[in-house]
Enzyme design. Structure first.
Site, PDB file in Angstrom:
ATOM      1  N   PHE A 126      26.933  45.957  32.260  1.00 46.19           N
ATOM      2  CA  PHE A 126      26.323  45.325  33.531  1.00 46.19           C
ATOM      3  C   PHE A 126      24.954  46.250  34.546  1.00 46.19           C
ATOM      4  CE2 PHE A 126      28.340  45.542  38.226  1.00 46.19           C
ATOM      5  CZ  PHE A 126      28.204  44.370  37.806  1.00 46.19           C
ATOM      6  N   ASP A 198      33.292  53.153  30.750  1.00 46.80           N
ATOM      7  CA  ASP A 198      32.750  52.052  31.539  1.00 46.80           C
ATOM      8  C   ASP A 198      34.176  51.744  31.478  1.00 46.80           C
ATOM      9  OD1 ASP A 198      33.678  50.395  33.884  1.00 46.80           O
ATOM     10  OD2 ASP A 198      31.209  50.448  33.659  1.00 46.80           O
ATOM     11  N   TYR A 223      40.042  47.341  41.080  1.00 47.22           N
ATOM     12  CA  TYR A 223      40.164  45.622  42.074  1.00 47.22           C
ATOM     13  C   TYR A 223      39.987  44.421  41.180  1.00 47.22           C
ATOM     14  CZ  TYR A 223      35.017  46.455  41.689  1.00 47.22           C
ATOM     15  OH  TYR A 223      33.536  46.561  41.732  1.00 47.22           O
ATOM     16  N   LYS A 224      40.389  45.008  40.593  1.00 45.17           N
ATOM     17  CA  LYS A 224      39.744  43.633  38.874  1.00 45.17           C
ATOM     18  C   LYS A 224      41.657  43.295  38.822  1.00 45.17           C
ATOM     19  CE  LYS A 224      35.173  44.154  37.598  1.00 45.17           C
ATOM     20  NZ  LYS A 224      34.597  43.682  38.000  1.00 45.17           N
ATOM     21  N   ARG A 371      32.992  32.454  33.073  1.00 43.59           N
ATOM     22  CA  ARG A 371      34.221  33.582  32.371  1.00 43.59           C
ATOM     23  C   ARG A 371      34.827  33.120  33.121  1.00 43.59           C
ATOM     24  NH1 ARG A 371      32.835  39.138  34.779  1.00 43.59           N
ATOM     25  NH2 ARG A 371      33.110  38.520  36.402  1.00 43.59           N
TER      26      ARG A 371
END
Lengths: 412, 412
Positions: A126, A198, A223-224, A371
């Site tokens: 990312f 990560d 937050y995922k 995704r």
């Protein structure tokens, strides 16, 4: 056995031990939400928890809540609630700041523990990980080199013997590839390299065993899959063995050994608190606490099994309409998301937009990845089935070729 | 004329053009809140605003709110709302991260713009400023030296010609001393030194004129006079002339020129956005937005005049019972808080606790400062009078000597 009809999916739902947890979430009508890997759904308890924090703790008790409501200790008490989700001790995790700042802290801390000066980054990680590694390495007098962590190059790069730290995503944000945390950590350590993991795309998505893997540092967002709300505070893990020796440069007063002495000299706290910087947004922390309390009810083994069943189904049904997956077929290498690629120029973006118009929300990541995230706490097998029905329709009818789906007017 | 009776205070309240703004706040019954310089009171609109953000923007609209609710741009749109409070252009301020991280960014950015390697810090500054300056300087190969900004040493230190950057608080967190921003900035520039201003104790408390003063960088928090809630996101100011050349090391993807290209190479955004790092807590941002919308109704000149009237009154009444002030008597050198010192060992702490027991909330800062903050948006002149009546009682009767006020069981 992967189901082949909606009826079989309904039977799986009826037997699903996680099914009651769906009621803990607010889900908009008419939507199949396959973007919980980007922004998790709203827990039903969150609005009330946040309102209480705002109206009682802040509005009525004001400054006294730093003591009475435990505000001062939230980075640690919330860290202890994240810990079981990542296989860490309760004193090895703190909550606060964003993922980028925490990555920065971990990379600089790892460099400080080594006499080497290479940060081994992950080609294709990312972007923020690459950018922050660049910023941290450059300021610390180190350099970043990149490697494909899923190929033979990783061992070769580690064997070069100059890498202070390896920074990897546990699950790749595009393909959903899950990395072998224990194996890679062991390999890195054999070559004298520390590892920063990560966990943004793995926490709450797959079992994470930081301590058992011997991981040195880790960061992750909440937050995922953790459902704490957009941009919610991140967390940082540091293995207990590094607490006394590691130091990080965002050395604010919350990381001080005796912050209320207000002394002019910085002395890092003895434990995990040394990774803290300043005051944290307590309103956002309240939302995080509500979501972690939902997670405390979830059996992670059941979550993993349901996640694999759902991605198996989605992959099988995508294959039926001839769409290529870049997500590993092998369970041991798969996270909780599926990435599809349709090679025709602009097709991926338009298919995602056409699905959204039908209420099936996934997302698109440049240059060409569609995704779809699978969140066992609030998705049903029948939801997955319905999403694949929509996919079949959109692809078979060529619906996605409508010009309204081509406009790139959306940032995410 | 400073009032000498409660009746005169009531007359001032009746004529106060800011009086209607008090209704915009929730204030607990039976409390005179003189700690708004530490944690501002709750705006009445905040709970509803936050609930709407959570239930509609997050719960119903989910990921689409990154576009439709303007989440992606919040650091800039909120920055533009902070800008008029600090005398900056709307494109010179961003909101996000904490004060500590923003200080770090500014110090490293300033060092990068200079060929010098000394950070001139402020002896007695709020500890996080000193600690973060230490962390930033050390990582960037610089050193921190400290100076008393209110004495003649400042000019001497600047004249040494080795200071890349001067880091000062606009208002001292203990004494409430207000620094001459235009004068000091000019002096620093004459000696080739950039200036980073910490506005934590001045934004919303006194007029701040960053652009007119020629300031280079500034940071500030929003949870004190700005009333955005505990630990609310901080802001960062960078003068437009530095946007193209300054770089900061917390180089996350929100600071990229084209974040949604997901390229592997970092290219900083052309404007103020290059000071951003990662995603921000949107739930906390909603509370900040509510509070900034209250501030948009306030005339800053009226706020300043009322603040000075209130601190004049409090200082005069404290002097009547023989308590020493370390806050400047001169208006031009006074912020919006008063710091008192009672030299007897333990007296300061105990007096603050005794006042709190009477509903007058101030705070104590080690080693010996009693702090009282004055917030013209929601305090009345009669509140100040009543607080001083309590102070008189507590001191005259020796009430503070009760042993229950001696226990140091409170962190703030």
């Amino acid at each position: 056995m992967t189901p082949t009809t909606r009826q079989e999916c309904a039977a799986l739902d009826a037997a699903d031990p996680l099914a009651p947890l769906r009621d803990e979430f607010v889900l908009p009508a008419g939507v199949v939400y396959l973007d919980g890997n980007s922004l998790g759904a709203l827990p039903r308890s969150t609005p009330g928890r946040v309102a209480d924090m705002i109206e009682r703790e802040w509005g009525q008790d004001l400054i006294r809540s730093w003591n009475d409501a435990g505000w001062w200790d939230k980075p640690r008490t919330l860290g202890a609630k994240v810990a079981p989700l990542v296989g860490a001790g309760p004193d090895e995790v703190v909550v606060g700041d964003g993922t980028s700042a925490n990555l920065f802290k971990c990379i600089v801390a790892a460099l400080g523990l080594s006499d080497r000066s290479v940060v081994l980054g992950e080609a294709g990680n990312f972007p923020t990980d690459l950018y922050v590694a660049e910023g941290a390495a450059s300021l610390a007098g180190a350099v970043q080199r990149r490697v494909d962590p899923d190929g033979p190059g990783l061992e070769r790069e580690l064997a070069a013997g100059d890498a202070a730290v390896l920074l990897l995503s546990h699950v790749d944000y595009r393909t959903g590839t899950l990395r072998d945390m224990p194996g890679i950590t062991r390999l890195a350590h054999e070559h004298g390299t520390l590892v920063v993991w990560d966990l943004c795309h793995s926490v709450g998505a797959v079992p994470v065993e930081l301590s058992a893997s011997g991981a040195d540092f880790a960061v992750g967002c909440t937050y995922k899959y953790l459902n704490a709300g957009p941009g919610a505070p991140a967390f940082l893990y540091a293995a207990r063995r590094h607490h006394a020796s590691a130091s990080q440069p965002l050395s604010g007063w919350h990381g001080h050994a005796r912050p209320f002495d207000f002394t002019g000299e910085y002395e890092p706290a003895p434990g995990i608190s040394r990774f803290l910087s300043g005051s944290q947004p307590l309103v956002a922390d309240a939302a995080l606490e509500a979501s972690l309390d939902v997670w405390a009810k979830a059996d992670l083994a059941l979550v993993r099994a349901k996640s694999l069943a759902m991605t198996d189904l989605f992959l099988a049904r995508a294959a039926e309409v001839g769409i290529t997956s870049v997500t590993p077929a092998e369970h041991a290498r798969r996270g909780s998301q599926v990435a599809l690629i349709e090679p025709e120029e602009g097709a991926g973006y338009a298919i995602v937009r056409a699905l959204i118009a039908r209420g099936v929300i996934g997302d698109f990541r440049a240059p060409d990845v569609m995704r779809f995230g699978f969140t066992p706490l609030y998705l049903r097998h029948t939801d997955v089935w319905d999403a694949t029905e929509a996919l079949h329709e959109v692809v078979r009818t060529g619906e996605w070729r409508d010009e309204r789906f081509a406009r790139r007017d959306q940032v995410t």
